[in-house]
Design an enzyme around this catalytic site. Structure first.
Site, PDB file in Angstrom:
ATOM      1  N   THR A 344       0.852  -1.193   0.000  1.00 34.40           N
ATOM      2  CA  THR A 344       0.000   0.000   0.000  1.00 34.40           C
ATOM      3  C   THR A 344       0.884   1.238   0.000  1.00 34.40           C
ATOM      4  O   THR A 344       1.912   1.275   0.683  1.00 34.40           O
ATOM      5  CB  THR A 344      -0.953   0.012   1.223  1.00 34.40           C
ATOM      6  OG1 THR A 344      -1.780   1.178   1.159  1.00 34.40           O
ATOM      7  CG2 THR A 344      -0.194   0.002   2.537  1.00 34.40           C
ATOM      8  N   HIS A 396       2.366 -11.417  14.314  1.00 31.90           N
ATOM      9  CA  HIS A 396       3.413 -11.947  15.184  1.00 31.90           C
ATOM     10  C   HIS A 396       3.138 -13.393  15.607  1.00 31.90           C
ATOM     11  O   HIS A 396       4.004 -14.045  16.205  1.00 31.90           O
ATOM     12  CB  HIS A 396       3.528 -11.066  16.434  1.00 31.90           C
ATOM     13  CG  HIS A 396       4.909 -10.991  17.000  1.00 31.90           C
ATOM     14  ND1 HIS A 396       5.912 -11.879  16.687  1.00 31.90           N
ATOM     15  CD2 HIS A 396       5.476 -10.117  17.883  1.00 31.90           C
ATOM     16  CE1 HIS A 396       7.011 -11.584  17.340  1.00 31.90           C
ATOM     17  NE2 HIS A 396       6.779 -10.510  18.078  1.00 31.90           N
TER      18      HIS A 396
END
Length: 425
Positions: A344, A396
């Site tokens: 993006t 994560h």
């Protein structure tokens, strides 16, 4: 009489809202002619008639939510616009004699429709085979399972969570009759202040909002940052931009360099090209790179397929074509599904730094930002260089900090020495 039904749209889309009827009752329609525009979570789709005749009835109104497979209009294959009024010419005496019977018969006709709609909704649940198997074993109705996946898929962990959830208190007998209350809850908000304008969210904006919240509540999202000196890329572009346009009929932009760099880094750190399903990791050995595009109705992420097999020119052409289709609302469902990683570029709007949100079920997204000329230490000298901050948001749960930092450093290294990109294949 023939029914116009909502066709199969895509694996992750089971419903949509009627944005606009293109044909009205009494209009003649040809087979293959568009009769309405359907707004889905991703794109607007024009629905065609499979029959030739007269559109005699709308079974849903503009703004209504309809399911895949649901009948939404009736086409009289033997009728015509002129003949339609003749069907409603009963004698006055008969009309007076029959109202009670008509009212009594109505519920009997509506019941099968309601049952058919409910069955259709049940069949449209998107679930993995493992989730369906677990649901059968535990006796759980998939339609009642809360879904965390932004794409609406029921996964194993959803079924397990539903089975471990405390039993809901028994609903009173009157609850099934409360269905109209849901429509009342969706009524426009009334504000007694003429300085405030109340605007209802479009279906797509509602979906974007829902997915962003779900991603932040479901993924263990973390963002790491770095900066890149784009001197070498800009010098290379300036040297080849004219010949590139003449040869390929497309400009050499930054996105092809970043796409190539991302692919090179994904090959070194494959977990950033993966997906989590339950307690399994799906490692993807292909590179379908999503490129975020801003439109009037919100952000969409069309996908450049097999980007690792494309040249710089092919990537630039793909991105340009997808951006034009997005802004003209012409993207198809196939243009938006199945990406493995997203890029993006907030820099096009002047953003200096941001923390991009994951595009689930992907586990990584790279944020580009505006290029600023800043003084940088180069050896023992201070030089003004075109610098860009990069941001990598990652999940994560499967990507450790060491891998995330290494991934971003790999992108930085390839962009600061763009000849390395030629070695990526």
């Amino acid at each position: 009489m023939a029914e116009v039904k909502v066709p199969e749209l895509a694996e992750s889309i089971s419903e949509g809202s009627i944005a606009q009827w293109l044909k009205q009752p009494g209009d003649h329609v040809e087979k293959g002619e568009y009769v309405l525009e359907l707004e889905t979570d991703k794109v607007n789709v024009e629905i065609i008639s499979d029959y030739t005749g007269t559109l005699s009835e709308h079974l849903a109104e503009e703004g209504d939510t309809v399911q895949v497979g649901q009948a939404i209009a009736i086409v009289d294959e033997n009728g015509s616009a002129a003949a339609a009024p003749k069907a409603e010419a009963p004698k006055v005496e008969e009309a007076k004699a029959e109202p009670v019977k008509a009212e009594q018969a109505a519920p009997a006709k509506e019941a099968p429709k309601a049952e058919a709609k409910e069955a259709s909704s049940t069949q449209q649940v998107i679930a993995s085979p493992a989730a369906r198997k677990l649901a059968r074993e535990k006796g759980i109705d998939l339609t009642q399972v809360p879904v965390a996946d932004p794409l609406g898929r029921v996964r194993v962990q959803d079924v397990e969570a539903a089975s471990n959830a405390p039993a809901a208190p028994a609903a009173p007998a009157a609850v099934p009759k409360q269905a109209p209350a849901a429509k009342q809850a969706a009524a426009p908000v009334e504000v007694n202040d003429d300085r405030i304008e109340v605007v209802k969210m479009t279906r797509r904006r509602q979906t974007i909002a829902k997915r962003l919240v779900q991603v932040q509540s479901e993924a263990a999202m973390l963002t790491t940052f770095n900066e890149v000196d784009l001197s070498a890329v800009m010098e290379l572009r300036n040297r080849h931009k004219d010949s590139f346009v003449k040869t390929n009929d497309v400009k050499l932009g930054f996105m092809s360099f970043f796409t190539k760099a991302v692919i090179g880094a994904l090959k070194k750190y494959p977990l950033l090209n993966a997906e989590i399903q339950g307690d399994h990791i799906l490692k993807k050995n292909f590179y379908d790179i999503g490129v975020a595009v801003s439109t009037d109705e919100g952000l969409v992420v069309p996908v450049v397929r097999d980007a690792d097999r494309k040249s710089f020119a092919e990537i630039e052409k793909n991105i340009s074509d997808l951006a034009v289709k997005a802004r003209n609302n012409k993207l198809g469902l196939s243009d938006l599904s199945g990406g493995t990683f997203t890029i993006t570029n907030g820099g096009t709007f002047g953003s200096l730094l941001s923390t991009p949100i994951l595009n689930a079920p992907q586990v990584g997204i790279l944020g580009m930002h505006t290029i600023k000329t800043r003084p940088i230490a180069v050896g023992d000298q201070i030089e003004n260089r075109p610098m860009m901050y990069l941001a990598l948001s990652y999940d994560h749960r499967i990507v450790d900090g060491k891998e995330a930092v290494g991934f971003l450093v790999a992108i930085k290294d390839m962009l600061e020495d763009p000849e390395q990109l030629l070695l990526q294949g």
